[in-house]
Design a protein around this motif. Structure first.
Motif, PDB file in Angstrom:
ATOM      1  N   HIS A   1       0.840  -1.193   0.000  1.00  0.00           N
ATOM      2  CA  HIS A   1       0.000   0.000   0.000  1.00  0.00           C
ATOM      3  C   HIS A   1       0.881   1.251   0.000  1.00  0.00           C
ATOM      4  O   HIS A   1       1.939   1.278   0.632  1.00  0.00           O
ATOM      5  CB  HIS A   1      -0.900   0.021   1.238  1.00  0.00           C
ATOM      6  CG  HIS A   1      -1.871  -1.119   1.295  1.00  0.00           C
ATOM      7  ND1 HIS A   1      -3.212  -0.963   1.033  1.00  0.00           N
ATOM      8  CD2 HIS A   1      -1.692  -2.436   1.582  1.00  0.00           C
ATOM      9  CE1 HIS A   1      -3.825  -2.139   1.163  1.00  0.00           C
ATOM     10  NE2 HIS A   1      -2.916  -3.033   1.481  1.00  0.00           N
ATOM     11  N   VAL A   2       0.424   2.268  -0.701  1.00  0.00           N
ATOM     12  CA  VAL A   2       1.041   3.592  -0.654  1.00  0.00           C
ATOM     13  C   VAL A   2      -0.036   4.575  -0.232  1.00  0.00           C
ATOM     14  O   VAL A   2      -1.085   4.673  -0.886  1.00  0.00           O
ATOM     15  CB  VAL A   2       1.639   3.997  -2.022  1.00  0.00           C
ATOM     16  CG1 VAL A   2       2.151   5.440  -1.951  1.00  0.00           C
ATOM     17  CG2 VAL A   2       2.771   3.064  -2.423  1.00  0.00           C
ATOM     18  N   ASP A   3       0.207   5.264   0.882  1.00  0.00           N
ATOM     19  CA  ASP A   3      -0.785   6.195   1.438  1.00  0.00           C
ATOM     20  C   ASP A   3      -2.128   5.492   1.652  1.00  0.00           C
ATOM     21  O   ASP A   3      -3.199   6.079   1.446  1.00  0.00           O
ATOM     22  CB  ASP A   3      -0.969   7.403   0.526  1.00  0.00           C
ATOM     23  CG  ASP A   3       0.315   8.206   0.366  1.00  0.00           C
ATOM     24  OD1 ASP A   3       1.128   8.215   1.316  1.00  0.00           O
ATOM     25  OD2 ASP A   3       0.514   8.806  -0.714  1.00  0.00           O
ATOM     26  N   GLY A   4      -2.063   4.203   2.030  1.00  0.00           N
ATOM     27  CA  GLY A   4      -3.274   3.453   2.324  1.00  0.00           C
ATOM     28  C   GLY A   4      -3.955   2.835   1.124  1.00  0.00           C
ATOM     29  O   GLY A   4      -4.933   2.100   1.275  1.00  0.00           O
ATOM     30  N   GLN A   5      -3.449   3.109  -0.074  1.00  0.00           N
ATOM     31  CA  GLN A   5      -4.066   2.587  -1.291  1.00  0.00           C
ATOM     32  C   GLN A   5      -3.263   1.402  -1.820  1.00  0.00           C
ATOM     33  O   GLN A   5      -2.042   1.496  -1.964  1.00  0.00           O
ATOM     34  CB  GLN A   5      -4.155   3.672  -2.363  1.00  0.00           C
ATOM     35  CG  GLN A   5      -5.006   4.863  -1.950  1.00  0.00           C
ATOM     36  CD  GLN A   5      -6.440   4.472  -1.643  1.00  0.00           C
ATOM     37  OE1 GLN A   5      -7.069   3.714  -2.394  1.00  0.00           O
ATOM     38  NE2 GLN A   5      -6.970   4.965  -0.535  1.00  0.00           N
ATOM     39  N   PRO A   6      -3.925   0.293  -2.151  1.00  0.00           N
ATOM     40  CA  PRO A   6      -3.208  -0.882  -2.655  1.00  0.00           C
ATOM     41  C   PRO A   6      -2.646  -0.654  -4.051  1.00  0.00           C
ATOM     42  O   PRO A   6      -3.279   0.013  -4.882  1.00  0.00           O
ATOM     43  CB  PRO A   6      -4.278  -1.977  -2.663  1.00  0.00           C
ATOM     44  CG  PRO A   6      -5.576  -1.234  -2.788  1.00  0.00           C
ATOM     45  CD  PRO A   6      -5.385   0.056  -2.056  1.00  0.00           C
TER      46      PRO A   6
ATOM     47  N   PRO B   1       5.974  -0.787 -10.643  1.00  0.00           N
ATOM     48  CA  PRO B   1       5.757   0.460 -11.388  1.00  0.00           C
ATOM     49  C   PRO B   1       4.631   1.309 -10.804  1.00  0.00           C
ATOM     50  O   PRO B   1       4.746   2.537 -10.731  1.00  0.00           O
ATOM     51  CB  PRO B   1       5.422  -0.032 -12.807  1.00  0.00           C
ATOM     52  CG  PRO B   1       6.156  -1.325 -12.915  1.00  0.00           C
ATOM     53  CD  PRO B   1       6.031  -1.947 -11.559  1.00  0.00           C
ATOM     54  N   ASP B   2       3.537   0.640 -10.365  1.00  0.00           N
ATOM     55  CA  ASP B   2       2.445   1.382  -9.733  1.00  0.00           C
ATOM     56  C   ASP B   2       2.901   2.035  -8.433  1.00  0.00           C
ATOM     57  O   ASP B   2       2.489   3.148  -8.099  1.00  0.00           O
ATOM     58  CB  ASP B   2       1.267   0.447  -9.457  1.00  0.00           C
ATOM     59  CG  ASP B   2       0.535   0.022 -10.723  1.00  0.00           C
ATOM     60  OD1 ASP B   2       0.832   0.587 -11.794  1.00  0.00           O
ATOM     61  OD2 ASP B   2      -0.308  -0.893 -10.638  1.00  0.00           O
ATOM     62  N   VAL B   3       3.750   1.315  -7.675  1.00  0.00           N
ATOM     63  CA  VAL B   3       4.269   1.870  -6.423  1.00  0.00           C
ATOM     64  C   VAL B   3       5.070   3.139  -6.692  1.00  0.00           C
ATOM     65  O   VAL B   3       4.884   4.180  -6.042  1.00  0.00           O
ATOM     66  CB  VAL B   3       5.133   0.831  -5.677  1.00  0.00           C
ATOM     67  CG1 VAL B   3       5.882   1.488  -4.517  1.00  0.00           C
ATOM     68  CG2 VAL B   3       4.262  -0.310  -5.161  1.00  0.00           C
ATOM     69  N   PHE B   4       5.988   3.060  -7.671  1.00  0.00           N
ATOM     70  CA  PHE B   4       6.823   4.221  -7.969  1.00  0.00           C
ATOM     71  C   PHE B   4       5.994   5.390  -8.498  1.00  0.00           C
ATOM     72  O   PHE B   4       6.284   6.557  -8.181  1.00  0.00           O
ATOM     73  CB  PHE B   4       7.925   3.836  -8.959  1.00  0.00           C
ATOM     74  CG  PHE B   4       8.994   2.968  -8.356  1.00  0.00           C
ATOM     75  CD1 PHE B   4       9.745   3.420  -7.282  1.00  0.00           C
ATOM     76  CD2 PHE B   4       9.237   1.695  -8.846  1.00  0.00           C
ATOM     77  CE1 PHE B   4      10.729   2.623  -6.715  1.00  0.00           C
ATOM     78  CE2 PHE B   4      10.225   0.890  -8.285  1.00  0.00           C
ATOM     79  CZ  PHE B   4      10.969   1.358  -7.218  1.00  0.00           C
ATOM     80  N   ASP B   5       4.974   5.080  -9.287  1.00  0.00           N
ATOM     81  CA  ASP B   5       4.087   6.144  -9.755  1.00  0.00           C
ATOM     82  C   ASP B   5       3.400   6.821  -8.572  1.00  0.00           C
ATOM     83  O   ASP B   5       3.302   8.051  -8.508  1.00  0.00           O
ATOM     84  CB  ASP B   5       3.035   5.575 -10.711  1.00  0.00           C
ATOM     85  CG  ASP B   5       3.614   5.208 -12.073  1.00  0.00           C
ATOM     86  OD1 ASP B   5       4.750   5.634 -12.376  1.00  0.00           O
ATOM     87  OD2 ASP B   5       2.936   4.468 -12.814  1.00  0.00           O
ATOM     88  N   ALA B   6       2.899   6.027  -7.634  1.00  0.00           N
ATOM     89  CA  ALA B   6       2.182   6.567  -6.473  1.00  0.00           C
ATOM     90  C   ALA B   6       3.107   7.384  -5.574  1.00  0.00           C
ATOM     91  O   ALA B   6       2.667   8.333  -4.915  1.00  0.00           O
ATOM     92  CB  ALA B   6       1.535   5.433  -5.677  1.00  0.00           C
ATOM     93  N   LEU B   7       4.391   7.027  -5.560  1.00  0.00           N
ATOM     94  CA  LEU B   7       5.365   7.756  -4.744  1.00  0.00           C
ATOM     95  C   LEU B   7       5.882   9.006  -5.446  1.00  0.00           C
ATOM     96  O   LEU B   7       6.650   9.773  -4.861  1.00  0.00           O
ATOM     97  CB  LEU B   7       6.553   6.850  -4.408  1.00  0.00           C
ATOM     98  CG  LEU B   7       6.280   5.657  -3.490  1.00  0.00           C
ATOM     99  CD1 LEU B   7       7.531   4.802  -3.358  1.00  0.00           C
ATOM    100  CD2 LEU B   7       5.799   6.128  -2.119  1.00  0.00           C
ATOM    101  N   GLY B   8       5.468   9.219  -6.697  1.00  0.00           N
ATOM    102  CA  GLY B   8       5.977  10.352  -7.459  1.00  0.00           C
ATOM    103  C   GLY B   8       7.376  10.123  -7.978  1.00  0.00           C
ATOM    104  O   GLY B   8       8.120  11.082  -8.225  1.00  0.00           O
ATOM    105  N   LEU B   9       7.724   8.853  -8.187  1.00  0.00           N
ATOM    106  CA  LEU B   9       9.067   8.483  -8.650  1.00  0.00           C
ATOM    107  C   LEU B   9       8.963   7.645  -9.927  1.00  0.00           C
ATOM    108  O   LEU B   9       9.564   6.593 -10.058  1.00  0.00           O
ATOM    109  CB  LEU B   9       9.800   7.691  -7.558  1.00  0.00           C
ATOM    110  CG  LEU B   9       9.953   8.393  -6.207  1.00  0.00           C
ATOM    111  CD1 LEU B   9      10.526   7.437  -5.171  1.00  0.00           C
ATOM    112  CD2 LEU B   9      10.849   9.623  -6.355  1.00  0.00           C
ATOM    113  N   SER B  10       8.193   8.135 -10.864  1.00  0.00           N
ATOM    114  CA  SER B  10       7.927   7.354 -12.076  1.00  0.00           C
ATOM    115  C   SER B  10       9.183   7.054 -12.881  1.00  0.00           C
ATOM    116  O   SER B  10       9.224   6.067 -13.633  1.00  0.00           O
ATOM    117  CB  SER B  10       6.911   8.084 -12.963  1.00  0.00           C
ATOM    118  OG  SER B  10       5.675   8.221 -12.300  1.00  0.00           O
TER     119      SER B  10
END
Length: 203
Positions: free
Chosen positions: A87-92, A97-106
């Motif tokens: 989860h990133v910020d509570g969202q699965p 790649p989805d994790v890095f996108d959610a972290l702003g590290l695309s």
């Protein structure tokens, strides 16, 4: 003519039913032996469970030639990973790649990764989930790392299972023993989709 009185005969002594007593004693001994046997079997099973007990722990590893977010087995037996969610910020998230996108590290979407979900992690083994060669990239990820939360289910070879949930605030609540790992759902983290060919399980 006087009548002669005859003294009453004493009542016959009750005979002890030795066969019945022996049967009762034998039954009690059998129950005692059964109880001891069951208790011994329970102790033996607990000993075997202790000998194969796994303990998975997320870690930040920094070696001379690599930097990584890793997963370590600090237990005494192998761990069978039966489920993984990130989860990133509570969202699965579904994959790295989805994790890095959610972290702003695309720009780090192509970071090398290892498969964790569905593998067996041996005693004392450390698996790199994601590894870095560039220290600056590693520091960027570490800066966002508190936003990530791992939800991991793993089992011993005897089928005892635990759920590690980093979303729990209190450390004593983060690891709980459960009957079995939950079935895969839409939130399941498929980390092997990010692994380039030939790198699956690379630690």
């Amino acid at each position: 003519m006087s009548e002669t009185t005859t003294a009453p005969e004493p009542a016959p002594k009750k005979r002890t039913e030795w066969n019945a007593v022996a049967a009762v004693i034998a039954a009690l001994i059998g129950l005692l032996a059964l109880g001891v046997s069951g208790y011994t079997a329970m102790l033996q099973r607990e000993q075997v469970r202790a000998e194969v007990w796994p303990y998975l722990q997320p870690a930040i590893t920094i070696a001379q030639d690599s930097m990584a977010i890793s997963l370590e087995n600090k237990g005494v037996g192998p761990a069978l990973v039966g489920g993984l969610r990130v989860h990133v910020d509570g969202q699965p998230q579904r994959n790295w790649p989805d994790v890095f996108d959610a972290l702003g590290l695309s720009d780090l979407r192509d970071t090398r990764a290892s498969t964790i979900n569905g593998i067996v992690i041996a005693r004392g083994e450390t698996i790199q989930q994601i590894g870095f060669d560039d220290a600056a990239d590693f520091q960027r990820v570490l800066g966002q790392y508190p936003r990530m939360a791992l939800v991991l289910c793993y089992c011993s070879t005897l089928g005892d299972c635990w759920l590690l949930d980093q979303r729990e605030r209190l450390p004593e609540h983060r690891r709980t023993q459960i009957d079995a790992c939950p079935a895969s759902g839409p939130d399941e983290f498929i980390d092997n989709e990010r692994v380039p060919p030939g790198m699956a399980g690379d630690g």
